[in-house]
Structure formats: C-alpha cells, structure tokens
Enzyme design. Structure first.
Site, PDB file in Angstrom:
ATOM      1  CD  GLU A 288      -2.762  -1.040  -0.267  1.00  0.00           C
ATOM      2  OE1 GLU A 288      -3.137   0.080  -0.691  1.00  0.00           O
ATOM      3  OE2 GLU A 288      -2.964  -2.088  -0.898  1.00  0.00           O
ATOM      4  CB  CYS A 322      -1.324   7.346   2.195  1.00  0.00           C
ATOM      5  SG  CYS A 322      -2.545   6.540   3.227  1.00  0.00           S
TER       6      CYS A 322
HETATM    7  P1  NAD Z   1       9.023   4.829   3.390  1.00  0.00           P
HETATM    8  O1  NAD Z   1       8.742   4.166   2.084  1.00  0.00           O
HETATM    9  O2  NAD Z   1      10.145   5.773   3.481  1.00  0.00           O
HETATM   10  O3  NAD Z   1       9.246   3.736   4.514  1.00  0.00           O
HETATM   11  C1  NAD Z   1       8.292   2.718   4.771  1.00  0.00           C
HETATM   12  C2  NAD Z   1       8.990   1.574   5.474  1.00  0.00           C
HETATM   13  O4  NAD Z   1       9.909   0.948   4.576  1.00  0.00           O
HETATM   14  C3  NAD Z   1       9.818   2.021   6.656  1.00  0.00           C
HETATM   15  O5  NAD Z   1       9.692   1.051   7.678  1.00  0.00           O
HETATM   16  C4  NAD Z   1      11.218   2.064   6.082  1.00  0.00           C
HETATM   17  O6  NAD Z   1      12.196   1.982   7.055  1.00  0.00           O
HETATM   18  C5  NAD Z   1      11.201   0.864   5.168  1.00  0.00           C
HETATM   19  N1  NAD Z   1      12.174   0.877   4.065  1.00  0.00           N
HETATM   20  C6  NAD Z   1      12.791   1.939   3.506  1.00  0.00           C
HETATM   21  N2  NAD Z   1      13.567   1.526   2.474  1.00  0.00           N
HETATM   22  C7  NAD Z   1      13.430   0.182   2.377  1.00  0.00           C
HETATM   23  C8  NAD Z   1      13.948  -0.821   1.500  1.00  0.00           C
HETATM   24  N3  NAD Z   1      14.760  -0.502   0.507  1.00  0.00           N
HETATM   25  N4  NAD Z   1      13.573  -2.113   1.686  1.00  0.00           N
HETATM   26  C9  NAD Z   1      12.699  -2.446   2.677  1.00  0.00           C
HETATM   27  N5  NAD Z   1      12.181  -1.546   3.539  1.00  0.00           N
HETATM   28  C10 NAD Z   1      12.532  -0.246   3.395  1.00  0.00           C
HETATM   29  O7  NAD Z   1       7.640   5.536   3.842  1.00  0.00           O
HETATM   30  P2  NAD Z   1       7.378   6.452   5.113  1.00  0.00           P
HETATM   31  O8  NAD Z   1       8.034   7.775   4.902  1.00  0.00           O
HETATM   32  O9  NAD Z   1       7.613   5.727   6.379  1.00  0.00           O
HETATM   33  O10 NAD Z   1       5.801   6.632   5.021  1.00  0.00           O
HETATM   34  C11 NAD Z   1       5.202   7.542   4.175  1.00  0.00           C
HETATM   35  C12 NAD Z   1       4.704   6.889   2.892  1.00  0.00           C
HETATM   36  O11 NAD Z   1       3.805   5.842   3.197  1.00  0.00           O
HETATM   37  C13 NAD Z   1       3.949   7.854   2.011  1.00  0.00           C
HETATM   38  O12 NAD Z   1       4.308   7.634   0.673  1.00  0.00           O
HETATM   39  C14 NAD Z   1       2.499   7.454   2.248  1.00  0.00           C
HETATM   40  O13 NAD Z   1       1.637   7.825   1.209  1.00  0.00           O
HETATM   41  C15 NAD Z   1       2.626   5.992   2.411  1.00  0.00           C
HETATM   42  N6  NAD Z   1       1.476   5.419   3.126  1.00  0.00           N
HETATM   43  C16 NAD Z   1       0.570   4.678   2.434  1.00  0.00           C
HETATM   44  C17 NAD Z   1      -0.536   4.173   3.081  1.00  0.00           C
HETATM   45  C18 NAD Z   1      -1.572   3.369   2.347  1.00  0.00           C
HETATM   46  O14 NAD Z   1      -2.377   2.705   2.983  1.00  0.00           O
HETATM   47  N7  NAD Z   1      -1.585   3.400   1.036  1.00  0.00           N
HETATM   48  C19 NAD Z   1      -0.718   4.406   4.450  1.00  0.00           C
HETATM   49  C20 NAD Z   1       0.246   5.165   5.129  1.00  0.00           C
HETATM   50  C21 NAD Z   1       1.339   5.666   4.457  1.00  0.00           C
END
Ligand code: NAD
Length: 519
Positions: A288, A322
């Site tokens: 997501e 999001c």
């Molecule tokens: P992010 O993508 O920076 O990080 C998400 C998670 O992934 C974190 O735990 C991070 O440490 C981990 N991560 C980072 N790089 C990685 C890699 N290469 N491999 C595996 N894991 C990795 O996102 P964020 O800044 O924590 O959250 C914000 C984002 O999340 C926004 O884009 C938002 O729209 C999205 N979001 C989506 C939903 C939904 O339901 N669609 C809900 C909440 C947030």
C-alpha cells in the site's frame, strides 16, 4: 465463540474535563519514562545490539524518546529461525485461540489508550485528536481481524453442492512474513499489518519505521502481555533500509506486507519477484503506497463545506497521510470563493508543539521529511502563487515545522500537482466543468483517495463510475477511513488495493485449500 458485532472505537472528546485531565496525566507519565534503551525482541528475548539509533521528539529534537538497538545480520538470522520455529506450532493453533489474543490485546489497549496516544504525540508529533484516532484505529484492527479470522476459520459455505462428494475450502497460513509499516500511523498501521498476518497463523519479522521504533516496541509488549507466544512477532528495528531489504530478499520469507512510499514499494515488488535457488514458493506482496489525492468541487457545491473539507484533509497531521488532500480542483465559478475561505481557515490553524492541547498542526516527523517538503515548496513557488504559508516555522526548540501552505493557480501537470509531497501543502487548480475536473483528478500515477463536493446526482453517479481511486468520498473530506466501514487501499501506483479493514483482507495472508472427498 461468542464474538459480538464489531463497532469502531469512539474518539475521545477532549472538551470533557475528565478526558482532558486524563490525557495530560498520560503525557506526564510517558515523559517520565523517556530516554530508555529499547532492545530487539527475538523469540521473546530482549536482545541488545552494539549499534543503536535515537528516536527523538520531532517538535523538540533535543528530547530523546528512546535509544534503540539496531538489528544486525546475526539478529536477522536468529529472528528468522525463531519465526520459522514458532510457525510450526502457531500455525496449528485453533484460529479462535489466536483471535482471542487479539481481542485481549484490544481490551488492554483500550484501557491504556491515553498512554499509547501520549507516546504518539511525543514520538511522531501527532496532535491529541490525531493520536487518539491512531490508537482507536489500532483497537479497531485488533477487534475486526479477530472476528474475521473466526469467520474464515469456518471455511467457505458457498461451494456448489455435488452429489457423492464432500467438498470444503479451508484457509491455511503461509509461513514467515516481513511486516514493514510506515511512520505516519505508527500504532494503527503497524498493529493492523502485524495483527492480520499473525491471526491468520503466520509468524512475522516486524521492522518498524525509523522515526517510530518505541511505539512499535510497546505494541509488541502489548501483544506479549495478551498471551502471544515467543517467536510469533520478532521486532527488528533499524535506522536505515538494510534490515527491510534482508527481510524482503530472503528466500525463507513467504510474504511481504509493506505500507510506505511508492519508490520503496516498487523496489520491493521487483525484488520479491525473484526466486532464489532452492526457494519453493512465490512471495506474495501486499503493498500500500502513496497518494496524490484530490478534492473536486463542483459548481453547485456548498463552498463553506468544501473549504472545510479541503483544509481538514490537507493539514490533518501536517499532511502526512497517504490520504491527505494535496490537490483542490475547483469549478471556475466557485474557485475564488473556495480559495479565499480555505486561506482564511488555514490561517486560523495553530501550528506548534502538539503537547499543547490546542495545536492543530504539529511538526513533520524528522529532518529528512522537512527538507523534502521545503524543497517542494520552493518548486511550487515557480509553479503557482503562494496564497498562504510557504516556508518553515522557526522555533527555539528546533522542531521540524512548516507553515500550512496553499498554492493557487497551479497547472495540472506541475510537479507539485503530480508528485507526493507528504507535508502540509495543497495546490489549487481551476476547472471549467465537473467532468474535466474528474479527468484532472485522475491524471496522476496514483489512485488512492479522492472526494467530490456537489449536490448533483448526475455528478455523483459520474464520479462513482469514473473517478479512479480506491476510496471515494462524496460530500466529505478524503481522509479518516474507518476500519470495517471504509475498507482502505488504492489503485494504480498507490498499491495492490488490498483493502485493509475490509472483509477480503485476511485472505491475503492465507492460502486456500480445496478438499474434495468421494463419498
Ligand atoms: P518509506 O517508504 O520511506 O518507509 C516505509 C517503510 O519501509 C519504513 O519502515 C522504512 O524503514 C522501510 N524501508 C525503507 N527503504 C526500504 C527498502 N529498501 N527495503 C525495505 N524496507 C525499506 O515511507 P514512510 O516515509 O515511512 O511513510 C510515508 C509513505 O507511506 C507515504 O508515501 C504514504 O503515502 C505511504 N502510506 C501509504 C498508506 C496506504 O495505505 N496506502 C498508508 C500510510 C502511508
């Protein structure tokens, strides 16, 4: 098992004196516990690592929330083995027993609601009502998925009868999963993603988001207190991406439940598709991702209601949702009026430390988020007119604050109209008619949430059909989905449309076996 009907947890009314006092007391209590060391949790053991990273209060970065052990390769290996071992027994538990652990955790979380919400205020900068809603949603996920598992455990009653055969469809767990939540709902989403995977009988490695490891630790403790056996959830925090990468690429991982940004999600999707030598399954990815959500305002809309919805959806939790409204697409006849009302309402918002009860907009979650949002504000200055806001807010504490910002007269193809900013920034666009407005709303790579304000049945039915989003709201803001009420998940590059909090969600963590016996 007597499971009563599910109902969303009510939000706390902080205007009531007893709630106000209870929340203040919870803040003081949590502040009294700040700065502790937080180990990894592997098979129930507390494991300290030689490397740590700090979780700090984004409103006041000098305040240490916790010093957190960072998982290294050997910890990952231990955790994977613990999860594989625990799977052998946990997957064979009666699903109703597993469900009861979630129900018990929900009951305990309800009793400790303000304590968890206070931690959200301090660790990620949520204003009181936003923190309260995050905790309420975590309770909802526990309650909802517990009931869903009980329902699924009964098998599918909808098979077509075939004389001479006894047929059934049963749902079985898959194995070890990687759970990788984002920072912005550090309790609700981490809890929902973990609870769904484990109630289905899987075991998990949980890697919390970098800005929110302490609330994740508290969540795992809560599940343990409710009776979760060791090894079912193993907590592997990290100050960088490597632990998540190990989890995704390991051939022993059966599924990846990821919520986060588009770029990371797309990388994970590609990586998970690779089949390593000796791997005997395809990894399932539940992803997501981000949004570029729009509110469309038709010429017959109530301008006051539309402006209220835009401001609430754009600036709730500083736009770090999001589902946040980052585009307002307004019919040309109402454009000036809605813009002016939105500017006026925005300028009344109180920006500051969310520890104070009257704060509307707190800080961004950390310096890298601040830098990114300020970069987009500079880009926006070349793509539109700053109607209000337009920069950082300096505070003596050095918190990561940005003024809620509205850009007017932005072209639909502009970068600030296409790329996810994830901060308190909204672009206003003028549209000649409703259908063009919906086409403008659809013209991004995302398709997560959207809203329309209109009184016309024709417009409403048109949007129901043509607005390409996973969650469409009519005459209300585009944030605030409730578990079980508004199943949540996006189209296009917003994700795999998994509909968290919906009746189809748990099957993503299960494999269905069709069994037919000749009689
Ligand atoms: P992010 O993508 O920076 O990080 C998400 C998670 O992934 C974190 O735990 C991070 O440490 C981990 N991560 C980072 N790089 C990685 C890699 N290469 N491999 C595996 N894991 C990795 O996102 P964020 O800044 O924590 O959250 C914000 C984002 O999340 C926004 O884009 C938002 O729209 C999205 N979001 C989506 C939903 C939904 O339901 N669609 C809900 C909440 C947030």
């Amino acid at each position: 098992m007597a499971v009563l009907g599910y109902r969303p947890e009510p939000f706390t009314d902080f205007r009531r004196e007893e709630n106000f006092r209870a929340f203040k007391a919870a803040l003081e209590m949590v502040e009294g516990e700040l700065g502790r060391a937080y180990p990894l949790i592997i098979s129930g053991d507390r494991v300290r690592s030689g490397v740590t990273f700090d979780s700090v209060n984004p409103a006041n970065p000098g305040q240490l929330i916790g010093r957190v052990s960072q998982a290294e390769r050997n910890h990952f290996e231990q955790a994977m083995q613990a999860a594989q071992g625990a799977f052998e027994t946990w997957s064979r538990w009666d699903p109703r027993w597993r469900a009861r652990i979630l129900l018990k955790a929900a009951a305990q979380l309800r009793r400790r609601k303000h304590e968890f919400s206070a931690l959200l205020v301090l660790e990620v900068g949520k204003p009181w009502p936003e923190a309260d809603a995050d905790t309420a949603e975590a309770i909802d996920f526990l309650e909802f998925y517990a009931r869903e598992m009980v329902r699924l455990a009964e098998g599918s009653p909808r098979l077509t009868a075939m004389p001479g055969e006894d047929n059934e469809l049963i749902y079985m767990p898959m194995g070890v999963g990687a759970v990788i939540p984002p920072f912005n709902f550090p309790l609700a989403i981490a809890c929902g993603m973990t609870a769904s995977a484990i109630v289905a009988g899987n075991t998990v490695l949980l890697k919390p988001a970098v800005p929110a490891p302490v609330v994740a630790y508290r969540l795992v403790e809560l599940l343990e207190d409710a009776g979760l056996p060791p090894g079912v959830v193993n907590l592997l925090p990290s100050g960088g991406p490597e632990v998540g990468q190990w989890m995704v690429s390991d051939p022993r991982t059966h599924f990846i439940s990821f919520t986060g940004s588009r770029d990371v999600g797309v990388q994970i999707y590609a990586e998970a598709a690779k089949v390593a030598p000796g791997q005997r399954h395809l990894k399932r990815v539940i992803a997501e991702l981000g949004g570029k959500d729009a509110i469309v305002v038709a010429e017959d809309a109530d301008p006051e209601a539309a402006a209220t919805g835009i401001v609430a959806a754009a600036f709730g939790f500083g736009g770090q949702k999001c589902s946040a409204c980052s585009r307002a697409i307004v019919h040309q006849d109402l454009y000036d009026q809605v813009l002016e009302l939105a500017v006026r309402k925005t300028e009344r918002l109180v920006v500051g430390d969310p520890r104070n009860e009257n704060t509307d907009v707190g800080p961004l979650a950390g310096p890298r988020y601040l830098e990114r949002v300020l970069k987009y504000i500079e880009i926006g200055k070349g793509e539109g007119r700053v109607a209000t806001g337009g920069g950082a807010v300096e505070t003596p504490s050095g918190g990561y604050f940005v003024k809620p910002t509205i850009f007017a007269d932005v072209e639909p193809g502009a970068r600030i109209a296409q790329e996810e900013i994830f901060g308190p920034v909204v672009a206003f666009h003028k549209a000649p008619d409703f259908r063009t407005a919906v086409a403008m709303a659809n013209d991004t790579e995302y398709g997560l949430t959207g809203a329309i304000y209109t009184r016309s049945r024709e417009n409403i039915e048109y949007a129901r059909r043509e607005y390409q989003v996973g969650n469409l709201y009519i005459n209300r803001k585009c944030t605030g989905a409730l578990v079980g009420v508004h199943p949540f998940g996006g189209f296009k590059l917003s994700g795999t449309d998994s509909k968290a909090g919906g009746h189809d969600y748990l099957t993503l963590f299960l494999q269905a076996k069709s069994v037919s016996e000749q009689l």
